[in-house]
Scaffold this active site. Structure first.
Site, PDB file in Angstrom:
ATOM      1  N   TYR A 181       0.844  -1.192   0.000  1.00  0.00           N
ATOM      2  CA  TYR A 181       0.000   0.000   0.000  1.00  0.00           C
ATOM      3  C   TYR A 181       0.883   1.248   0.000  1.00  0.00           C
ATOM      4  O   TYR A 181       2.111   1.150   0.005  1.00  0.00           O
ATOM      5  CB  TYR A 181      -0.956  -0.023   1.196  1.00  0.00           C
ATOM      6  N   LYS A 451      -8.286 -28.552  -0.192  1.00  0.00           N
ATOM      7  CA  LYS A 451      -9.710 -28.218  -0.100  1.00  0.00           C
ATOM      8  C   LYS A 451     -10.347 -28.878   1.124  1.00  0.00           C
ATOM      9  O   LYS A 451     -11.552 -29.121   1.156  1.00  0.00           O
ATOM     10  CB  LYS A 451     -10.429 -28.677  -1.371  1.00  0.00           C
TER      11      LYS A 451
END
Length: 664
Positions: A181, A451
């Site tokens: 950022y 998963k």
């Protein structure tokens, strides 16, 4: 005795005591602001709900201190300086409600996004940066900030922190010398090419971050805590090019040596805690880890920071496993556990853990479709598995006028969610599921080790429905005649979907992805996956990790072209994991025939033959809605849900089921 007691010991950041070791990680808060930069009712309810759920420290999502140098298109996010009266008025209501639950709340404040501003949030506003550098998403060069603009932003931090303190916030988190950022762009030489006092040496590149904390302390007092979101390593190979786990590369961003040195300087400037992660927008899958990243991936970096500086260290990054969290506190990896997506999925996570009800915690599946994907594409934050996240009042459970007996045909996520909501509201749902367990496509989808949380979600539904005393009939198919004979007030058809298949010739060795994933079929040592969508790519990755030689054949000109909108952290990481794991990809190609162990493929360069032990079809699913069509004109109150209505994703299966079941 609860073995997690240590996670409920108090901890201090500066002089602010927090009742337990859990923080809500800053996420969003797009969609949670009003037009004047205050918190809207959704935002107030969302944060309060997590405090009610037991979280010790609430850290808001990003708020912008400046809306002039880098315009954000109000009301994308709250802004403590845009209209201070409105900000204090709305935030005060929120902090008072949060404090009622003995929780603390910090306001996360940002200097801006700079070169990583997501285009949907940018609108027509030009991106800014420390220097004229390439934007992360757009083919634009950013405008360099002037010294006067930097000084203006620093002053706005003081103003914003002062307003936050008036509004009842217990501290501030600065966003951020992390993830690339704006303040981080100043700190990293790859982005900062300045020759003034804000460029060059590490101290100069950290000057912006230093002036911010000094301004806040000057305005709000030394005892007002200021936390810094901090990444000691960037994982940047080059602009827009990030490294994968285990990949050898030369760090172009912040390496660990500089990360250690910078941490020491930043703490010496006055930061009271480091909220630690790693990554950058150029390697977004580190900053917002999808299911392809290991759980607890930031722990080594948090431990390094704990050994480097003498302030509390907060550690996020798929830390939802309570045993992992406990170990991290006990072995000195960190002082606090930060949960972002897990608290979107279940706001009561902390209270359930305290009460030793771990099985009742609804798992986050790291799909990022409800949170980061929606932030990226639609400027709003929600949760795929929790339809009430950020819509606590709008999606509150509705009282019932008359108890109804509701038949649900199908025990996939849509059927399970409908049953859960109906039972909570006081109706009497009954599920008929043809398979031996609940979960539907979660079961094959959850077969790969990355998963595992899909299986956890299926198990959570089974546990929850059992707790709610919902009648579940497994191994039970039901016919039109049985439905008509039964005495139900309402009927929900959630019969799911079936994989699309077609003949290639030697079909004895042509399988569906579901059959291979559930080990009903053995694909052999060499296989071709037909279809490069999400299921095809995940199946290929799963098999490659097991040592299989895998080729993907995709008719379109790129893989993952039709799935979406996926969060870029997920799609970009999966797209790069495919070649990284030795999987060959043939795009703009169509399979023609399979005979004698050879698959004929029509490519842009002509016909090729691929020798393989099997072919795995992953070319989509078709709705299984025949029972609904048989009953459509026979039953007054009938609903079609999940993949049976329209093949989609887990999020819409759950959301649509919640909507319908909440209005029966």
């Amino acid at each position: 005795m609860n073995k997690y007691k240590k996670l409920f010991e108090p901890v201090k950041i500066g002089k602010c005591e927090i009742k337990n070791r859990f923080a809500l990680a800053p996420m969003g808060p797009l969609g949670l602001a009003d037009s004047e930069g205050g918190f809207n009712q959704r935002g107030i309810d969302y944060y309060t709900e997590r405090a009610k759920g037991g979280t010790g420290l609430i850290i808001t999502g990003v708020t912008f201190v400046d809306n002039e140098v880098e315009e954000h298109g109000m009301p994308n996010c709250p802004c403590p300086t845009h209209n201070p009266v409105q900000f204090v008025r709305t935030a005060r209501e929120m902090t008072e409600r949060i404090h009622a639950y003995n929780a603390k709340v910090f306001l996360q404040m940002s200097a801006g996004f700079g070169r990583v501003t997501i285009p949907t949030n940018l609108g027509e506003f030009p991106p800014v940066a420390p220097s004229p550098i390439q934007h992360r998403w757009l083919d634009k060069i950013c405008r360099e900030l002037t010294i006067d603009e930097i000084k203006s932003i620093v002053k706005k931090f003081g103003d914003g922190a002062y307003n936050a303190k008036r509004a009842g916030f217990d501290g501030i988190e600065i966003h951020a010398v992390h993830e690339g950022y704006l303040i981080d762009q100043f700190a990293i030489s790859l982005f900062n090419h300045r020759t003034d006092e804000y460029g060059g040496s590490l101290e100069n590149r950290l000057r912006f971050a230093r002036e911010i904390v000094e301004e806040i302390k000057n305005r709000c007092g030394e005892d007002f805590p200021v936390v810094l979101r901090y990444s000691p390593k960037s994982f940047i190979k080059d602009l827009r090019d990030g490294a994968l786990p285990g990949e050898e590369f030369v760090e172009k961003g912040r390496d660990l040596d500089e990360g250690i040195e910078a941490a020491k300087l930043l703490v010496s400037y006055g930061y009271d805690s480091l909220d630690t992660d790693v990554g950058s927008y150029d390697s977004w899958w580190w900053s917002h880890p999808p299911m392809y990243q290991k759980k607890g991936l930031y722990r080594p970096y948090a431990k390094l920071m704990k050994e480097t500086v003498d302030v509390p260290i907060i550690c996020a990054g798929r830390m939802d496993d309570p045993d992992m969290a406990l170990e991290a506190i006990e072995n000195g990896t960190c002082d606090m556990i930060s949960l972002g997506r897990p608290l979107l999925a279940d706001p009561d996570y902390v209270n359930k853990l305290r009460a030793n009800r771990c099985q009742s915690i609804r798992p986050c599946i790291s799909c990022q479709e409800g949170c980061m994907g929606r932030i990226q594409h639609y400027s709003m934050i929600n949760c795929a598995v929790n339809p009430q996240a950020c819509k606590e009042k709008d999606n509150a459970l509705l009282p019932i006028l008359k108890k109804k007996k509701v038949l649900i045909v199908g025990g996939g996520v849509a059927g399970c969610e409908a049953a859960r909501v109906l039972a909570l509201r006081g109706h009497e749902p009954v599920i008929y599921e043809k398979n031996s367990r609940l979960g539907g496509n979660l079961i094959p989808g959850g077969a790969p080790d990355f998963k595992e949380d899909d299986i956890a979600l299926a198990d959570w539904y089974a546990h929850t429905l059992n707790e709610l005393n919902v009648q579940v009939n497994l191994n039970s198919e039901i016919t039109k005649e049985q439905v008509l004979k039964a005495n139900f007030d309402s009927v929900i058809i959630a019969t799911g979907s079936t994989p699309k298949v077609f003949s290639l010739g030697d079909d004895d060795k042509v399988f569906t992805a579901a059959d291979v994933l559930t080990k009903k079929k053995d694909c052999g040592g060499t296989t071709v996956v037909v279809g490069g969508g999400l299921v095809g790519c995940e199946t290929a990755l799963h098999l490659a990790k097991k040592g299989k030689k895998v080729t993907i054949v995709e008719a379109l000109n790129k893989i993952l072209a039709l799935n979406g909108p996926l969060c870029s952290a997920n799609s970009e990481m999966l797209e790069r994991l495919i070649p990284f794991n030795g999987i060959d990809v043939k795009t703009s190609s169509k399979v023609k025939a399979y005979k004698d162990g050879n698959l004929e493929v029509e490519t842009e360069k002509g016909t090729e033959k691929i020798k393989c032990d099997s072919v795995i079809l992953s070319v989509g699913y078709k709705e299984k809605n025949s029972l609904y069509k048989e009953l459509e004109f026979e039953i007054p109150e009938i609903y079609l849900l999940g993949d049976a209505r329209k093949v989609s994703n887990i999020m819409y299966a759950i959301w649509n089921a919640y909507e319908v079941a909440n209005h029966i």
